[in-house]
Every structure is written in structure tokens, then in C-alpha cells.
Design an enzyme around this catalytic site. Sequence first.
Site, PDB file in Angstrom:
ATOM      1  N   GLY A   1       0.818  -1.206   0.000  1.00 42.34           N
ATOM      2  CA  GLY A   1       0.000   0.000   0.000  1.00 42.34           C
ATOM      3  C   GLY A   1       0.852   1.257   0.000  1.00 42.34           C
TER       4      GLY A   1
ATOM      5  N   SER B   1      -7.041  -9.180  -2.437  1.00 42.00           N
ATOM      6  CA  SER B   1      -7.304  -8.256  -1.318  1.00 42.00           C
ATOM      7  C   SER B   1      -6.324  -7.088  -1.277  1.00 42.00           C
ATOM      8  CB  SER B   1      -7.254  -9.017   0.018  1.00 42.00           C
ATOM      9  OG  SER B   1      -5.945  -9.484   0.254  1.00 42.00           O
ATOM     10  N   ASN B   2      -5.245  -7.139  -2.083  1.00 38.45           N
ATOM     11  CA  ASN B   2      -4.294  -6.012  -2.157  1.00 38.45           C
ATOM     12  C   ASN B   2      -4.872  -4.854  -2.977  1.00 38.45           C
ATOM     13  OD1 ASN B   2      -1.488  -8.269  -2.697  1.00 38.45           O
ATOM     14  ND2 ASN B   2      -2.333  -7.523  -0.777  1.00 38.45           N
TER      15      ASN B   2
ATOM     16  N   GLN C   1      -7.520  -3.201  -3.313  1.00 41.94           N
ATOM     17  CA  GLN C   1      -8.346  -2.138  -2.718  1.00 41.94           C
ATOM     18  C   GLN C   1      -7.503  -0.889  -2.419  1.00 41.94           C
ATOM     19  OE1 GLN C   1      -7.412  -2.107   0.723  1.00 41.94           O
ATOM     20  NE2 GLN C   1      -9.064  -1.166   1.919  1.00 41.94           N
TER      21      GLN C   1
ATOM     22  N   ASP D   1       4.991  -3.876   6.813  1.00 46.03           N
ATOM     23  CA  ASP D   1       3.925  -3.762   7.815  1.00 46.03           C
ATOM     24  C   ASP D   1       4.127  -4.688   9.011  1.00 46.03           C
ATOM     25  OD1 ASP D   1       3.433  -6.147   6.640  1.00 46.03           O
ATOM     26  OD2 ASP D   1       1.316  -5.788   6.202  1.00 46.03           O
TER      27      ASP D   1
ATOM     28  N   CYS E   1      17.001   6.833  15.411  1.00 55.69           N
ATOM     29  CA  CYS E   1      16.688   5.672  14.580  1.00 55.69           C
ATOM     30  C   CYS E   1      15.366   5.100  15.080  1.00 55.69           C
ATOM     31  CB  CYS E   1      17.818   4.646  14.598  1.00 55.69           C
ATOM     32  SG  CYS E   1      17.801   3.533  16.021  1.00 55.69           S
TER      33      CYS E   1
ATOM     34  N   CYS F   1      15.367   4.104  18.714  1.00 58.61           N
ATOM     35  CA  CYS F   1      15.351   5.201  19.682  1.00 58.61           C
ATOM     36  C   CYS F   1      13.911   5.472  20.120  1.00 58.61           C
ATOM     37  CB  CYS F   1      15.922   6.472  19.076  1.00 58.61           C
ATOM     38  SG  CYS F   1      17.677   6.436  18.707  1.00 58.61           S
TER      39      CYS F   1
ATOM     40  N   CYS G   1      -2.482  -4.761   9.021  1.00 61.44           N
ATOM     41  CA  CYS G   1      -3.648  -4.276   8.280  1.00 61.44           C
ATOM     42  C   CYS G   1      -4.641  -5.402   7.996  1.00 61.44           C
ATOM     43  CB  CYS G   1      -3.204  -3.642   6.974  1.00 61.44           C
ATOM     44  SG  CYS G   1      -2.350  -2.065   7.226  1.00 61.44           S
TER      45      CYS G   1
ATOM     46  N   CYS H   1      21.562   2.397  17.663  1.00 58.27           N
ATOM     47  CA  CYS H   1      22.438   3.472  17.171  1.00 58.27           C
ATOM     48  C   CYS H   1      23.226   4.139  18.297  1.00 58.27           C
ATOM     49  CB  CYS H   1      21.634   4.512  16.404  1.00 58.27           C
ATOM     50  SG  CYS H   1      20.649   5.607  17.444  1.00 58.27           S
TER      51      CYS H   1
HETATM   52 ZN   LIG Z   1      18.647   4.596  17.821  1.00 57.25          ZN
END
Ligand SMILES: [Zn+2]
Length: 345
Positions: free
Chosen positions: A127, A155-156, A158, A215, A257, A260, A274, A334
Amino acid sequence: MTGVWLLAAIAAGGWVFGLPRRWLLAVLALAWVGIVLSHLAGIGLFGGSARGWLVAGGLAALILAYRAGLSWLRARALPVDQAASPPPAVSDAELDRYARHLVLREIGGPGQMRLRDARVLVVGAGGLGSPVCLYLAAAGVGRITVADDDTVSLSNLQRQVIFRSDQQGQGKAQAATAAMRALNPHVQATPLPRRIAADDVELVAEHDLVLDGTDSFAAREAINRACVAAGVPLIAGAIAQWEGQVTIYDPARGGPCLACLFPTAPAPGLAPPCAEAGVIGPLPGVVGSLMAMEAVKHLTGAGQGLRGRMLIFDGLYGESRMIGTARRPDCPVCGSGLEGGASAP
Ligand SMILES: [Zn+2]
């Protein structure tokens, strides 16, 4: 003043017989030298005085030197102008295709060339990946790698508007890159029919920018690790039901990142995918387009990016808001490791 008539006759004769300019000047100079010498020898056959002829000769020499200097400057300026013009590789078709970018003050010719020279990795052709892939290809991003191991399903369709009904069962990476090439033959779109793992550092390092439209937290976490290790900025979008968010993770340049902000995976059931929670069709169009917008801004240097900020869009109420984000020194991915290393909050 027979000398003047002599020089005029030489000039007229040279013009009539098509004598090259250089030769004509040489003959005139010789005649002038003859006249001056005759005066100095006290003969003065051609009228006037030695001083008068010397002054006239000096003036003529000055004019010739000025003209020679001008043409030398022009010859020097020409190659510089040619170097400043765009390389010949830019075709008329490209100038026409990107005309609306070229007139934008923030993009223009230099920005368009940066887009053409850019290498971008798009992870997830779903999506969010649909508008990302289409808009980056349309904008003329030179090389785009599309990584996805999934196939197109009914179903993708849509919301995953890069695919067509007759492409069900095809690999998403291949189908998406085919659509991108059809949209813009000037870009190089490469399918990568697999997932991106945390140790894909070399692959990520071959790109200037990564866009994540996957996702699952596991996939996002792995992509974040690879980007942090490679020092490549990551534009991440996420959607659920009616709400979406977009930001840029870039710890190499001072931003946070993913870890974080989200150091641990959400509790089971708290952030369902989804497929379970549902998603309104145009939402990935909005958030994916925002991701493509941030990518174009990042690559061209236009405006202010979302480093240190996260844009949240609520489609159900038509609202958007911005929250600040910050890098954590003790981030397990990070962070420097000096302030607690991998400890979670
Ligand atoms: Zn980080």
C-alpha cells in the site's frame, strides 16, 4: 598625403582581390614602415611627417591590439559556458517530462540532476510502496531497487494501486518495477524478490536513501539495523485503519533511529497488521505520497525534512499533527553503548 592614398589603394586592392585579412595587414604594415623610413632618411616621398605617421601607426596598432584582446577573451569564455550547460546526456524528452520540476526554484536543473543520479531502495511494494514507487519513478529518480517477496493478491487491489487485476499471483517486486518502467523509461527499476535482513548492510550501502513501507515490526527493525550500520537515512511510513505516520530515521546525521523511538516490539495484539485491523484504501496513498515527497526533498536538498520530527495523519477526522523525536544515547541500535548499551528503558 600620397602615403594615405597609397595605403587606401593597398586596402582597396586587397578587398577587391579577396586577400586574407592577415596578409592585407602585413602589406599595410610594410608600406607604413617604408613611409616612416623614407621620412627618417629625409626623403619624405609620401607626404606628412615622421611623427604624424608614427602616431597614426601607434593608433592603428592600439585598435588592432584591442580587437585581438576581445576575441581572445571570447575564445576563453566559450568553453566555460559550455561546461556550465547540462551534460548532453539530458534529452529533449527528459526536459519536457520534468518541465514542472525544472521551473520550481527549490528543484530546478541541479535538483533534477540529483534525482537522476540518486539510488534509492524501496522496501515493501504494498500500500505504501505503490505511491512511493510510482512517484519516485515519475519524478526521475535514476535507480530504484524494489524489495518484496510477496505476490499480488485480490485483497491487495483495494489500495495497492500500482497493480492491476490481471497481475494476481505475480511477484510484487517484478510487477511494481514493470509499472515503473512503463511510467518512465528513463529510470532504472530493479526488482529484488526477497526481504531485507539486518545483515543486508552492503546492499543498503549501495543506496543513498531507503524507504520502508513494510507492515511488521520484525521487518522494520531489521531494515533499521541495516540502515544504521550502513549510515544510510531511512524514510519510514506506517499505517493502521485510518491513521498513519511518516518520519526520517538518520542517526548518522543527528536524528533518531527506529529503535530510539520504539526500542521493543509492541505487545501482541496492540499493533495488529492491516490484514487484521483493516485499513482505509486512500490512507496508504496519503502516507506513501508523503514518503515520496520527503524522499524528493531529501535527495534535492529542498525545504526542511522530517529529521527529529514525526508527521501523524488522522484520516477519520482530516487532521495532521507533528511531534518531536530525539535520538537516545542509550539506544540499543544506534547508541554509543557508553550509557547503558543495550538496556531497554
Ligand atoms: Zn537509535
